[in-house]
Motif scaffolding. Structure first.
Motif, PDB file in Angstrom:
ATOM      1  N   SER A  29      -5.900  -4.407  -0.845  1.00  0.00           N
ATOM      2  CA  SER A  29      -7.281  -3.701  -0.494  1.00  0.00           C
ATOM      3  C   SER A  29      -7.231  -2.595   0.129  1.00  0.00           C
ATOM      4  O   SER A  29      -7.999  -1.894   0.534  1.00  0.00           O
ATOM      5  CB  SER A  29      -8.122  -4.839   0.010  1.00  0.00           C
TER       6      SER A  29
ATOM      7  N   ARG B  95       1.068  -7.453   1.670  1.00  0.00           N
ATOM      8  CA  ARG B  95       0.126  -8.517   0.870  1.00  0.00           C
ATOM      9  C   ARG B  95      -0.950  -7.654   0.927  1.00  0.00           C
ATOM     10  O   ARG B  95      -1.634  -7.641  -0.073  1.00  0.00           O
ATOM     11  CB  ARG B  95      -0.192  -9.852   1.493  1.00  0.00           C
ATOM     12  N   VAL B  96      -1.607  -7.135   1.773  1.00  0.00           N
ATOM     13  CA  VAL B  96      -2.762  -6.268   1.917  1.00  0.00           C
ATOM     14  C   VAL B  96      -2.741  -4.978   1.294  1.00  0.00           C
ATOM     15  O   VAL B  96      -3.740  -4.496   0.902  1.00  0.00           O
ATOM     16  CB  VAL B  96      -3.290  -6.307   3.371  1.00  0.00           C
TER      17      VAL B  96
ATOM     18  N   ASP C 289       2.541 -10.091   5.442  1.00  0.00           N
ATOM     19  CA  ASP C 289       1.167 -10.159   5.265  1.00  0.00           C
ATOM     20  C   ASP C 289       0.555  -8.681   5.364  1.00  0.00           C
ATOM     21  O   ASP C 289      -0.382  -8.678   4.493  1.00  0.00           O
ATOM     22  CB  ASP C 289       0.260 -10.666   6.344  1.00  0.00           C
TER      23      ASP C 289
ATOM     24  N   GLU D 194      -7.490 -12.189   6.764  1.00  0.00           N
ATOM     25  CA  GLU D 194      -8.673 -12.513   6.090  1.00  0.00           C
ATOM     26  C   GLU D 194      -9.086 -11.288   4.992  1.00  0.00           C
ATOM     27  O   GLU D 194      -9.998 -11.335   4.384  1.00  0.00           O
ATOM     28  CB  GLU D 194      -9.769 -12.510   7.141  1.00  0.00           C
ATOM     29  N   ARG D 195      -8.187 -10.177   5.071  1.00  0.00           N
ATOM     30  CA  ARG D 195      -8.279  -9.312   4.334  1.00  0.00           C
ATOM     31  C   ARG D 195      -7.802  -9.493   3.006  1.00  0.00           C
ATOM     32  O   ARG D 195      -6.827 -10.224   2.781  1.00  0.00           O
ATOM     33  CB  ARG D 195      -7.570  -7.917   4.724  1.00  0.00           C
ATOM     34  N   ARG D 196      -8.419  -8.895   1.898  1.00  0.00           N
ATOM     35  CA  ARG D 196      -7.996  -9.341   0.513  1.00  0.00           C
ATOM     36  C   ARG D 196      -6.725  -8.581   0.201  1.00  0.00           C
ATOM     37  O   ARG D 196      -6.358  -7.413   0.612  1.00  0.00           O
ATOM     38  CB  ARG D 196      -9.167  -8.874  -0.424  1.00  0.00           C
ATOM     39  N   ALA D 197      -6.042  -9.101  -0.575  1.00  0.00           N
ATOM     40  CA  ALA D 197      -4.858  -8.684  -1.302  1.00  0.00           C
ATOM     41  C   ALA D 197      -4.891  -7.168  -2.111  1.00  0.00           C
ATOM     42  O   ALA D 197      -6.061  -7.130  -2.650  1.00  0.00           O
ATOM     43  CB  ALA D 197      -3.951  -9.517  -2.035  1.00  0.00           C
TER      44      ALA D 197
END
Length: 277
Positions: free
Chosen positions: A135, A164-165, A161, A130-133
């Motif tokens: 971030s 990604r974050v 993932d 659920e965290r933004r890319a």
């Protein structure tokens, strides 16, 4: 000793006062040491693997510059407190799936409320999704069910993932427990290498040789990591460690295969005397 009151918690959570340092506590879950905190001096790091990650934090940005950090596995928030103390203004988020543990830490081990630190309860992998890319500058992966890392947090899909974050130049720091043949940590190193262009492994010499069960710190980033500086700090640490990178790390992991969701397993259980102090 302070034990969560009422019915025995599942898992059991304990706080033990550190007799050697005033205002310091050891957090145990099912008898396994999870965190050590000094409420009066949050920059003090007692566990050797935590100091390794502390070195990474020190080198991640100019001194005292704020960073954005995510902590998977909140524990007693040792590293989150360290970031808040050494890098004022940092934005931090943490998650732990043990609601009783989080409540105990909030009540008995309060942190500086001026810190931009939020702690949630939930599944680490679902929370991360659920965290933004882009971030975070740092993602600390330190999730244990008792003394074992859950299989879902050991795969290429999971670390993809994490990547990604992370913002460009961000660092993934994973705490990995292993011993004897070191099959698990070798597989974890090549798993990170499938996701990150640069990987570093840090551990005590005896642990690295499989002579005893212990903690390895694995680092991954899309940009070169400060290997020379990390090596200097590791050698000067009270518990000296070795830093493996490049061809040396490739030789260490030769023959190991990356971990996938479909074949992932929990990390190996430590021997009964692994955490004797």
């Amino acid at each position: 000793m302070a034990v969560w009151g009422g019915r025995p918690a599942v898992p059991e959570v304990e706080l033990l006062r550190d007799a050697d340092r005033p205002d310091s506590w050891l957090l145990l879950v099912d008898g396994t040491p999870q965190s050590h905190v000094d409420l009066s001096d949050p920059a003090y790091l007692d566990f050797e693997y935590v100091r390794r990650i502390g070195h990474v934090i020190d080198l991640l940005a100019p001194p005292r510059a704020p960073i954005r950090a995510l902590h998977l596995g909140a524990g007693a928030l040792t590293l989150a407190r360290y970031v808040a103390a050494t890098r004022p203004g940092s934005r931090q988020r943490a998650v732990d799936n043990n609601e009783r543990l989080v409540a105990l830490v909030r009540e008995s081990l309060p942190w500086d409320r001026r810190a931009d630190l939020r702690v949630g309860v939930g599944d680490a992998r679902a929370w991360l999704a659920e965290r933004r890319a882009g971030s975070a500058d740092l993602v600390v992966c330190d999730v244990f069910a008792g003394a074992r890392t859950p299989a879902a947090l050991t795969s290429t899909e999971f670390f993809a993932d994490v990547a990604r974050v992370l913002a460009p130049g961000g660092v993934c720091a994973a705490n990995v427990g292993d011993g004897r043949r070191l099959a698990h940590v070798r597989a974890q190193a090549v798993t990170l290498a499938e996701v990150f262009a640069h990987v570093v492994l840090i551990a005590a010499p005896g642990v690295l040789r499989g002579r005893r069960f212990g903690n390895f710190v694995l680092l991954g980033s899309d940009r070169p990591l400060p290997v020379a500086e990390l090596t200097t700090r590791a050698h000067r640490d009270p518990d000296m460690a070795r830093v493996l990178a490049g061809e040396v790390l490739e030789r260490f992991t030769a023959g190991a295969a990356p971990v996938r969701d479909a074949t992932a397993k929990d990390s190996p259980a430590p021997p009964d005397d692994a955490f004797a102090r």
